[in-house]
Design an enzyme around this catalytic site. Structure first.
Site: not given
Length: 174
Positions: A11-13, A15, A90
């Site tokens: 997912g979102c880097f 996080c 995401d």
């Protein structure tokens, strides 16, 4: 022993840095892009979904202090292995869950760990996280690095998208 690297997409880097950043033996966690066909992509290019890249983190670690197996174990706790279409809020291919391995030893650990997780019965859905050979890793633009430290309010908003609830439900974390 020399330092090694591990690359995880979940997912979102933004996080994916903090969960690894705090462990002894971790030297650095860099946000970036990998797995695609465009050299030196920008955030805008990757976000457009046309590069084949996924957002990922490259972790440099000392295996004498923290093993690759331990990093994989942490990864399962912060990235939903049952969602191939993204992670939490995401959505899209650039947020797919992938363990990028850079050696036969890493592949053996990742494959065995994935098999054990599937056999554990912890999840009712299949484990769909891919295990792929490492590709060139391109660090993201500077404002993406250590995002949770630089922008704690925005980071908290992103984390509210389901990752913490996942950790609490499946791993008793958070």
């Amino acid at each position: 022993m020399a330092e090694e690297t591990a690359i995880f997409a979940g997912g979102c880097f933004w996080c994916m840095v903090q969960p690894f950043d705090q462990y002894p033996g971790v030297r650095s966690v860099v946000s970036g892009y990998t797995g695609g066909h465009v050299a030196n992509p920008t955030y805008a290019q990757v976000s457009s979904g046309t590069t084949g890249h996924t957002e990922a983190v490259e972790i440099t670690f000392d295996p004498a202090v923290l093993s690759y197996q331990q990093l994989v174990d942490i990864y399962w706790q912060v990235a939903d292995p049952t969602d191939a279409m993204g992670q939490f809020q995401d959505r899209g291919d650039n947020y797919r869950p992938v363990i990028f391995v850079n050696s036969p030893a890493q592949r053996a650990v990742a494959e065995a760990s994935k098999k054990a997780l599937a056999a554990s019965g912890k999840f009712s859905k299949p484990i769909v996280t891919k295990i792929e050979d490492a590709q060139p890793f391109y660090p993201a633009e500077g404002y993406h690095q250590d995002f949770y430290k630089k922008n704690p309010e925005r980071y908290a908003m992103e984390e509210a998208g389901g990752r913490a609830a996942y950790q609490k439900k499946y791993w008793d974390r958070g």
